[in-house]
Design a protein around this motif. Structure first.
Motif, short mmCIF file in Angstrom:
data_model
loop_
_atom_site.label_atom_id
_atom_site.label_comp_id
_atom_site.label_asym_id
_atom_site.label_seq_id
_atom_site.Cartn_x
_atom_site.Cartn_y
_atom_site.Cartn_z
N ASP A 42 -6.19 0.94 -67.86
CA ASP A 42 -6.95 -0.21 -68.92
C ASP A 42 -8.34 -0.44 -68.66
O ASP A 42 -8.89 -0.90 -69.61
N GLU A 43 -8.85 0.27 -67.51
CA GLU A 43 -10.41 0.33 -67.57
C GLU A 43 -11.24 0.87 -69.04
O GLU A 43 -12.17 0.74 -69.33
N TYR A 44 -10.37 1.86 -69.43
CA TYR A 44 -10.94 2.58 -70.69
C TYR A 44 -10.81 1.79 -71.89
O TYR A 44 -11.17 2.24 -73.17
N LYS A 45 -9.99 0.61 -71.93
CA LYS A 45 -9.86 -0.39 -72.84
C LYS A 45 -10.69 -1.64 -72.57
O LYS A 45 -10.64 -2.61 -73.33
N ALA A 93 -12.54 -6.92 -75.14
CA ALA A 93 -13.21 -6.96 -73.85
C ALA A 93 -14.39 -5.92 -74.05
O ALA A 93 -15.55 -6.34 -73.40
N GLN A 94 -14.58 -4.94 -74.66
CA GLN A 94 -15.78 -4.00 -74.71
C GLN A 94 -16.76 -4.75 -75.62
O GLN A 94 -17.85 -4.36 -75.14
N TYR A 95 -16.08 -5.35 -76.59
CA TYR A 95 -17.23 -5.87 -77.58
C TYR A 95 -18.17 -7.08 -76.72
O TYR A 95 -19.29 -7.15 -76.89
N LYS A 96 -17.37 -7.83 -75.94
CA LYS A 96 -17.91 -8.83 -75.22
C LYS A 96 -18.85 -8.05 -74.00
O LYS A 96 -20.13 -8.86 -73.70
N PHE A 97 -18.70 -7.25 -73.36
CA PHE A 97 -19.31 -6.54 -72.51
C PHE A 97 -20.50 -6.06 -73.07
O PHE A 97 -22.05 -6.16 -72.40
N ILE A 98 -20.72 -5.61 -74.50
CA ILE A 98 -21.89 -5.39 -74.95
C ILE A 98 -22.74 -6.26 -75.60
O ILE A 98 -23.54 -6.61 -75.54
N MET A 99 -21.97 -7.48 -76.18
CA MET A 99 -22.52 -8.32 -77.08
C MET A 99 -22.77 -9.65 -76.37
O MET A 99 -23.48 -10.72 -76.81
N GLY A 100 -21.87 -9.91 -75.16
CA GLY A 100 -22.06 -11.12 -74.51
C GLY A 100 -20.89 -12.14 -75.04
O GLY A 100 -20.65 -13.03 -74.17
N SER A 101 -20.66 -11.98 -76.13
CA SER A 101 -19.40 -13.04 -76.62
C SER A 101 -18.82 -12.26 -77.92
O SER A 101 -19.31 -11.42 -78.49
N GLY A 102 -17.85 -12.98 -78.23
CA GLY A 102 -16.99 -12.37 -79.47
C GLY A 102 -15.90 -13.52 -79.76
O GLY A 102 -15.30 -14.18 -78.91
N ASP A 103 -15.44 -13.83 -81.23
CA ASP A 103 -14.52 -14.59 -81.62
C ASP A 103 -13.61 -14.08 -82.32
O ASP A 103 -13.54 -14.29 -83.43
N SER A 104 -12.46 -13.25 -81.90
CA SER A 104 -11.45 -12.85 -82.61
C SER A 104 -10.32 -13.90 -82.95
O SER A 104 -10.29 -15.00 -82.01
N LEU A 105 -9.64 -13.80 -84.17
CA LEU A 105 -8.51 -14.89 -84.10
C LEU A 105 -7.59 -14.78 -83.08
O LEU A 105 -6.82 -15.50 -82.58
N TYR A 106 -6.79 -13.38 -83.07
CA TYR A 106 -5.87 -13.06 -82.33
C TYR A 106 -6.51 -12.58 -80.78
O TYR A 106 -6.85 -11.57 -80.83
N LYS A 107 -6.39 -13.43 -79.84
CA LYS A 107 -7.15 -13.18 -78.45
C LYS A 107 -6.24 -11.94 -77.76
O LYS A 107 -5.16 -12.01 -77.74
N GLY A 108 -7.08 -11.47 -76.61
CA GLY A 108 -6.64 -10.48 -75.87
C GLY A 108 -7.46 -9.52 -75.61
O GLY A 108 -7.90 -8.72 -76.55
N ASP A 109 -7.99 -9.12 -74.08
CA ASP A 109 -9.07 -8.26 -73.99
C ASP A 109 -8.77 -6.74 -74.41
O ASP A 109 -10.02 -6.27 -74.82
N MET A 110 -7.58 -6.43 -74.57
CA MET A 110 -7.51 -5.29 -74.83
C MET A 110 -6.77 -5.06 -76.10
O MET A 110 -6.33 -3.81 -76.76
N ARG A 111 -6.99 -5.82 -76.99
CA ARG A 111 -6.56 -6.19 -78.14
C ARG A 111 -7.98 -5.58 -79.24
O ARG A 111 -8.91 -5.94 -78.62
N PRO A 112 -7.64 -5.24 -80.42
CA PRO A 112 -8.96 -4.98 -81.11
C PRO A 112 -9.79 -5.89 -81.55
O PRO A 112 -9.26 -7.17 -81.86
N MET A 113 -11.26 -5.78 -81.51
CA MET A 113 -12.16 -6.79 -81.79
C MET A 113 -12.13 -6.92 -83.19
O MET A 113 -12.11 -6.00 -84.10
#
Length: 322
Positions: A58-61, A104-124
């Motif tokens: 999971d760390e790679y996601k 999760a990756q997007y938020k680590f880089i950008m600080g925040s993000g707002d996907s419609l369907y939430k989930g750390d390992m789901r696509p941004m």
């Protein structure tokens, strides 16, 4: 002494993940460590020769971003949007994301993000082409400066801008459509072209096998293609750099796609969780306004390499052209 120094230099370059000579023998995977978060001054980059024992954890996601080496090669771009036979050569190696970039990756880089369907390992998703290359609050002037292929400029606070700056690697970007398609067919490791038949249900999430009720899913939930890259078809559509448009026949080296699009639409590839695969066999060639976003649109990242003399390397290193 000179021979020893040269040998040592070549060994150090190989350890760092670079290739020497015309044969492409770089390390197979690039790994970017995002654990420092959006405030980090740098993101360390390392390399792997093979997939970890037990597979991608999971760390790679989430806190790491992993990319797969794609060697140079030739192929035919195919589809109703191609006029005749289009022979494409990709002349330089590049790395492409093993997975679609996750929330999760997007938020680590950008600080925040707002996907419609939430989930750390789901696509941004719900990110526009301009958000990724110019920045979430970019002015019209900055967006105009970031119009690829006229310019390779990206906004300093965009996703691409941040990962370039914090890795010191200028080759990071969205893939061209040619890069995307070549990776989707296995990057020279397979002769099979994806067909949207019942067989596709084994390799991605579509309307027919869960997309109706679950929307998109955790990246890597289905088997990879021959290159070891996941979700190239299904889950979410993916942004490419190119303008949307018909492609001319002929022979092309490192093509940049259509010349322009009066509506500023950019290419989307890969189908999504709302695609009914029984409708057709040919993969789609969509486009969407570069300033808009949607819950079915995500992306993956590439890192392009450059050639100097007999050495392949990553642009941004001090021993390569700046």
């Amino acid at each position: 002494m000179k021979k020893c120094a040269l040998t040592l230099t070549l060994v150090l370059l190989a350890v760092a993940g670079f290739a020497v000579g015309d044969g492409v023998n770089m390390r197979r995977y690039m790994v970017v460590d995002l654990s420092g978060g959006s405030d980090a001054k740098e993101y360390p980059v390392s390399y792997l020769d093979s997939e970890p024992i037990g597979g991608w954890s999971d760390e790679y996601k989430t806190v790491k971003l992993v990319l797969r080496l794609v060697n140079p090669g030739k192929f035919h771009m195919q589809g109703p949007w191609v006029k005749g036979v289009r022979e494409v050569e990709l002349s330089h190696p590049y790395y492409i994301g093993v997975f679609e970039v996750t929330q999760a990756q997007y938020k680590f880089i950008m600080g925040s993000g707002d996907s419609l369907y939430k989930g750390d390992m789901r696509p941004m998703e719900r990110v526009s082409w301009y958000t990724l290359r110019a920045g979430p609050d970019a002015s019209d002037e900055l967006k105009d400066a970031c119009v690829w292929p006229v310019s390779d400029t990206v906004g300093e606070n965009s996703f691409v801008g941040r990962i370039r700056r914090k890795t010191q690697l200028k080759g990071f970007d969205l893939p061209t459509e040619a890069q995307w398609e070549y990776a989707s067919i296995g990057g020279g490791l397979s002769r099979e072209r994806p067909r949207l038949t019942s067989e596709a249900l084994k390799f991605g999430l579509f309307l027919n096998n869960g997309g109706m009720t679950n929307a998109h899913c955790v990246v890597g939930s289905f088997p990879p293609n021959a290159l070891g890259v996941y979700d190239m078809y299904g889950n979410v559509c993916e942004w490419c750099l190119d303008f949307l448009g018909e492609l001319e026949s002929g022979k092309f080296v490192d093509p940049l796609g259509a010349v322009s699009n009066k509506n500023d639409k950019r290419v989307l590839r890969g189908e999504c969780f709302r695609t009914n695969i029984t409708d057709k066999e040919e993969p789609s060639h969509y486009g969407y306004y570069a300033n808009c976003w949607g819950a079915i649109i995500g992306f993956r990242i590439v890192c392009n390499m450059v050639h100097q003399g007999n050495i392949w390397g990553l642009q941004g290193q001090t021993w390569l052209p700046q």
